[in-house]
Design an enzyme around this catalytic site. Sequence first.
Site, mmCIF file in Angstrom:
data_model
loop_
_atom_site.group_PDB
_atom_site.id
_atom_site.type_symbol
_atom_site.label_atom_id
_atom_site.label_comp_id
_atom_site.label_asym_id
_atom_site.label_seq_id
_atom_site.Cartn_x
_atom_site.Cartn_y
_atom_site.Cartn_z
ATOM 1 N N THR A 1 -4.973 1.114 1.014
ATOM 2 C CA THR A 1 -3.654 0.952 1.603
ATOM 3 C C THR A 1 -3.712 1.522 3.016
ATOM 4 O OG1 THR A 1 -2.634 1.295 -0.571
ATOM 5 C CG2 THR A 1 -1.208 1.600 1.310
ATOM 6 N N GLY B 1 -3.699 5.479 -1.313
ATOM 7 C CA GLY B 1 -4.414 6.032 -2.440
ATOM 8 C C GLY B 1 -3.801 5.954 -3.804
ATOM 9 N N GLY B 2 -2.992 4.926 -4.123
ATOM 10 C CA GLY B 2 -2.531 4.735 -5.494
ATOM 11 C C GLY B 2 -1.869 5.974 -6.072
#
Length: 530
Positions: free
Chosen positions: A344, A426-427
Amino acid sequence: MIHSNMAPLAMVVTPHHLASESALTVLREGGNAIEAMVAAAATIAVVYPHMNGLGGDGFWLIIPPHDDPISIHGTGAAGSLADRNFYKDERHIPYYGPKAALTVAGTVSSWHEALTLSYEINNTPPLSISRLLRDAIRYAAHGMPVTASQEAATAMKIHQLQYQPGFASTFLPNGYIPKTGSCFVQPMLANTLYLLTKHGLDSFYRGKLANSIANEMKVLGMPIILEDLQSQRASRCKPLHLLHSKGDIWNMNLPTQGLVSLAILGITDRLNMQDANEAETIHRIVEATKKAFLLRDVYITDPHHIDINIQSLLNKSELDVLASEINDTNAEPWKAISRPGGDTVWMGIIDNSNLAVSFIQSLYHEFGSGIVLPNIGITWQNRGATFTLQEGDLLALEPRKQPFHTLNAAGARLKDGRTMIYGAMGGDGQPQTQAAIFTRHIIQSLPLQQTISAPRWLLGRHWGQSSDSLKVEDRITLKTIQHLCNCGHKIELLKNFSEIVGHAGAIIRHKNGMLEGAFDVRSNGSAVGF
């Protein structure tokens, strides 16, 4: 030691210096923070193609100088053909290939809506799309240097993606992984960007370009049809709000995990973080993260598929209960539903009118689904892999349903008069990194750049990796690691400045009007201003 950059008129932070310069040039020419962000978003879609692109989604948190914050959701829904019957031969939705490319790309619609809002705020004619996309077209058509991050991501994904339609011809020039520093060109993408300047951003969804996109998706067997593109429009939403002891904090509403980011800060606000040492800080944030993830797994989905008012979960009484359950010496056992992270980009801009923009854009996993529309040059996201094929599940797949989103962009107005925007990639790591940034800088008074550069951690999975350990960069002191182990955390060491903990950034507007920006040394980014 790297220090924060400061400037009096405008500040830009992105994870790639070319995107920062694209935005800064627009600001110098009189553009505002929204226009500059569109320029940065287009450029970074070209120069960080493994992390984001026009085939992904995008979210905005916009804080006007004197009005309430506004969020823009550029999230695409599942295609009309994406039902359980479409996946009857699958146990779960694949992460790669045409069946993984099942949701409409929403980020270009978010650019369009943001520019519409820009006109409403300033009541002045916006800069042309051709001006805003100029740098992106140049880098796509004539080339840009490959980053170490792109080379590493390509090497990691080559066995899964090299035979996906369009991937090798785009990302493996002459059949090889492009080396760091080599010139990388994307002529098809350059042409698509040019068509957007000629026919407008809306042509991505309605018009000749949309027809071409729909035709290529049909040939590839993707479950998205022209009518799905035509139905796509970014929406303006009221962001979620946390009343914190240090001020007002905002983040994205459903279907994102903005709730998680705010819940962590709401819980830790009740745990005396100001006097906490490094070990106590990490332990308390990690334990608060576990509580917030449980909320996520129960409530976060398409807002049209849930009845509860999510804002109510951030009420004082709710947070008091969660905070009271935190044990300062024992880690709660952890084996929860985890949403695998992805690559992202977060970017922030504050301009000379004090308009602040916190923005995030993504393909989900590196290179998304791996599908590159052959004559369009757009890499398509695999965000729809967050759906399940289990009937009745919170995230059960349905045509035109919005997927769960890890993406969330944050901002705050502090009681001391400062404005802050911040975020990370980073989720699962995004809300954890946001908590680390806010806690270290605002509560513990660590210098801003030191806050971003300091060693970080990640509870949960990353990039589909199945471990639920607490991953910490090995720059964290041995004393801290021993304390965390004594509390019961299962520790896994990461290398120094690991991309696994994401790329973060932040901008502060101080009470005297001066702007301070910090970028992540784990990225190719910069903090620039004038």
